[in-house]
Design an enzyme around this catalytic site. Structure first.
Site, PDB file in Angstrom:
ATOM      1  N   LYS A   1     -19.886  12.714  35.370  1.00 33.87           N
ATOM      2  CA  LYS A   1     -19.618  14.146  35.525  1.00 33.87           C
ATOM      3  C   LYS A   1     -18.131  14.428  35.598  1.00 33.87           C
ATOM      4  CE  LYS A   1     -24.111  15.507  37.045  1.00 33.87           C
ATOM      5  NZ  LYS A   1     -25.025  15.883  38.115  1.00 33.87           N
ATOM      6  N   LYS A  33     -33.243  11.521  27.448  1.00 31.46           N
ATOM      7  CA  LYS A  33     -34.072  12.165  28.455  1.00 31.46           C
ATOM      8  C   LYS A  33     -34.146  13.678  28.215  1.00 31.46           C
ATOM      9  CE  LYS A  33     -33.587  12.367  33.390  1.00 31.46           C
ATOM     10  NZ  LYS A  33     -33.069  11.810  34.641  1.00 31.46           N
ATOM     11  N   LYS A  91     -31.977  19.749  31.070  1.00 31.90           N
ATOM     12  CA  LYS A  91     -31.700  21.190  31.098  1.00 31.90           C
ATOM     13  C   LYS A  91     -30.417  21.525  30.376  1.00 31.90           C
ATOM     14  CE  LYS A  91     -33.284  21.142  35.843  1.00 31.90           C
ATOM     15  NZ  LYS A  91     -33.815  21.948  36.905  1.00 31.90           N
TER      16      LYS A  91
END
Ligand code: TRP
Length: 324
Positions: A112, A192, A195
């Site tokens: 991140k 995966k 969102k």
């Protein structure tokens, strides 16, 4: 004795099949033999870019979705993290002794901060997660593989605290969700379902309208060849569809392969789409039947109970540290 468990989910974006199959169905199932505490972790969600008005809606809406999936507020505790400020208080009390090295080596932090820059919220994220878990002195935490590191850190923090200040926290174990843990993107079955995927066809929302869902399954990326077979290495697209099919239809993957083995991919896609639409129907109906003020009332009374429990842990921690 029933084990006490805690888990959290961030209110970011919409609730999708990955959340449902990988976490929420399991949250509901665990209520039968555990004392469950579930939390909408809004204070974690603000470590990513967000809009206040969207956050205001999302933190309550996720709680509503969690209830619609089957988490029963009469049996389990369900609240929003920011309503229980003791999480942050405990984060400080536990975090003062945390060393920079291990926090900087967390995979999620590295990924991140590569994208968003090195920011304190991302760095401290696992400390807040440790506080979430330890504040309720739970025995176990149902989370996916990607959270193993954070749970290890939580265990280390708890052990160190117990050694330095006396036995205060049980050391929590990880519980691997038993059901349909693996859900991939419909557009890239090696990734995966997420969102944050920019391709809207990659992800299926739990409350999306049935036509849109059918369209997404019809467009799902499949593999070369034409044989329907369960094989994640050679046939990730078909395997993902079979996984989703089995979850919603209830039949085993073997049974489905026996039935669809020699049919065309297109038939399989339509059948999966229909099973998903059918399976989501009762969840959507429960969601629509929940009135906003009813949800709000449940969440605030549960937050009040969670605060009482949390305050008793804070009291013990402060006693142990000489702060009370
Ligand atoms: N980090 C978790 C995730 O992204 C969410 C989370 C926050 C959590 N606090 C938690 C999960 C405590 C389990 C226990 O999935």
């Amino acid at each position: 004795m029933r084990q006490r468990v805690f888990s959290g989910m961030q209110p970011t974006g919409i609730v999708h099949l990955g959340n449902l199959m990988g976490a929420l169905t399991n949250w509901a199932a665990m209520q039968d033999d555990h004392d469950c505490i579930y939390c909408v972790v809004d204070l974690h969600a603000i470590t990513a870019p967000f809009e206040p008005e969207e956050m205001r809606a999302a933190r309550t809406d996720l709680a509503k979705a969690i209830m619609a999936v089957g988490v029963d507020p009469d049996r389990s505790l369900l609240y929003r993290q920011a309503d229980v400020p003791e999480h942050v208080e405990l984060m400080w009390l536990l975090g003062v002794d945390a060393t920079m090295g291990p926090l900087g080596r967390m995979t999620q932090y590295k990924e991140k901060s590569d994208k968003a820059g090195e920011r304190f919220g991302l760095f401290a994220y696992p400390l807040l997660q440790a506080a979430d878990i330890l504040i309720h002195r739970v025995h176990a935490v149902p989370v996916g593989d990607d959270q193993t590191q954070h749970l290890e850190l939580t265990r280390d923090i708890a052990e160190r605290f117990n050694n330095r200040y006396g036995e205060t926290f049980p050391i929590p174990d990880r519980i691997t969700p038993p059901v349909g843990a693996r859900v991939s993107s419909l557009q890239d079955p090696t990734a995966k379902m997420s969102k944050s995927d920019p391709n809207p066809h990659a992800m299926v929302g739990v409350f999306e309208d049935p036509d849109a869902i059918m369209k997404k399954f019809k467009r799902a990326v499949t593999d070369s060849g034409s044989e329907v077979r369960y094989d994640w290495d050679e046939k990730p697209g078909i395997s993902n569809l079979l996984e989703i099919f089995s979850f919603f239809d209830g039949r085993s993957i073997d049974d489905l392969v026996a039935e669809y083995g020699d049919q065309m991919y297109g038939h399989l896609k339509v059948a999966v789409g229909e099973a998903v639409v059918e399976g989501l129907r009762p969840i959507r109906e429960r969601y629509e039947a929940l009135a906003d003020d009813e949800v709000e009332e449940i969440l605030s009374s549960h937050a009040a109970r969670a605060r009482e429990m949390a305050q008793s842990t804070i009291e013990d921690v402060k006693q142990a540290m000489g702060l009370a």
